[in-house]
Write an enzyme that holds these catalytic residues in place. Sequence first.
Site: not given
Ligand code: NAD
Ligand code: TYD
Length: 358
Positions: A137-139, A162, A166
């Site tokens: 992630t960019d975070e 988180y 990561k």
């Molecule tokens: P998500 O929370 O929707 O899905 C995570 C999945 O991992 C779920 O299916 C969960 O059951 C599985 N999981 C969790 N713990 C586990 C374990 N111990 N063993 C096996 N499986 C396990 O997450 P997402 O949003 O799909 O993100 C996927 C990846 O992408 C993550 O690594 C996250 O850090 C990264 N990412 C997400 C975003 C975003 O905006 N969602 C952006 C950048 C990077």
């Molecule tokens: P989120 O979807 O949790 O992603 P991330 O924190 O990983 O960027 O949140 C996106 C942005 O929205 C973040 O600045 C937090 C804000 N946010 C709200 O304002 N209200 C909400 O209920 C949630 C879940 C997030």
Amino acid sequence: MKHVLITGGCGFIGSNFVRHTLEYFPDYRIVNLDKLTYAGNPGNLTDVEKNSNYRFVKGDIVDAALVQRIFAEEQIDTVIHFAAESHVDRSITGPAEFVQTNIMGTFNLLEAAREAWLANGKTGASKDTCRFLHVSTDEVYGSLGETGAFQETTPYDPRSPYSASKASSDHLVSAYFHTYGLPTLITNCSNNYGPYQFPEKLIPLVINNALQGKALPVYGDGKNVRDWLYVVDHCQAILTVLQKGRIGETYNIGGNSEKQNIEIVNLICDILDEKVGLLADGQNRRSLITYVKDRAGHDRRYAIDATKIRTELGWTPKVNFKDGMRKTVEWYLDHKAWIASVTDGSYREYYEKMYGNR
Ligand code: NAD
Ligand code: TYD
């Protein structure tokens, strides 16, 4: 044939990735290892269950014996590692699971790959064709002020449990490249949106609440900025990095689409008003917006400089933000049963803890 282990394939990005890859790459066999936490839903992939190139294994990436067995049974030569605890708010209230899955789980996968692929590797796979792609992630880069964007060389400065977990996993992946020569790739992507995202993250939470006429919780002043990328664009970027990326490298992925949170909430309200009509009391959905207490340590702004992946590998996002948001809202409107099935008792418990009865 590539023999790919996908971790976390039942989550949001993982399930989109599995579907996309099976559709466009018939020479990829996919084994999906997922623990099925609250965020993982096998129903996200019912349409591919019968595909002979697909196998689902329910299990934990922290389980070393299980991971080793899958490597051996399936002759795994590629890992695409999505599995993680992924929600910042949950990492604030319960960080332990983040350390366990995100750090220990990644370590365990790296060890299994090292054992299988390097010096007398057990699977006999050649290191030259194997790849361990770590989805991050960019975070990890921390929080930006009004200007600037994260580059691959930006020093890490994670600020939530988180992002710290990561960042830690990214460092382990990088260490396995430098120390052991494991053929690794890391991608650091901005916020994703699209189908199958669990409704605890901003966009699906707001769509879900706005449909039900419930309050729309906006943290702080609503002016925090995120860069948004449509999930299928992210999947294509990952495949591009897998196929063309230089081993040992990191690639930033972004949508070139910075938005304040409040702009997004307003947009969702307007799309829903147009598509399903005003609320029962005749008000528009923006009237549901409720400013709530800010998230602890809330990062102000994220932005990605995606020059490297564009110029080196030729990837750019295809879906613009407005079109992507429309498609996303339409998907949630067409999949109300999916929302109902994932927002079961455990989600309601979490929601009540976070937001009370709002
Ligand atoms: P998500 O929370 O929707 O899905 C995570 C999945 O991992 C779920 O299916 C969960 O059951 C599985 N999981 C969790 N713990 C586990 C374990 N111990 N063993 C096996 N499986 C396990 O997450 P997402 O949003 O799909 O993100 C996927 C990846 O992408 C993550 O690594 C996250 O850090 C990264 N990412 C997400 C975003 C975003 O905006 N969602 C952006 C950048 C990077
Ligand atoms: P989120 O979807 O949790 O992603 P991330 O924190 O990983 O960027 O949140 C996106 C942005 O929205 C973040 O600045 C937090 C804000 N946010 C709200 O304002 N209200 C909400 O209920 C949630 C879940 C997030």
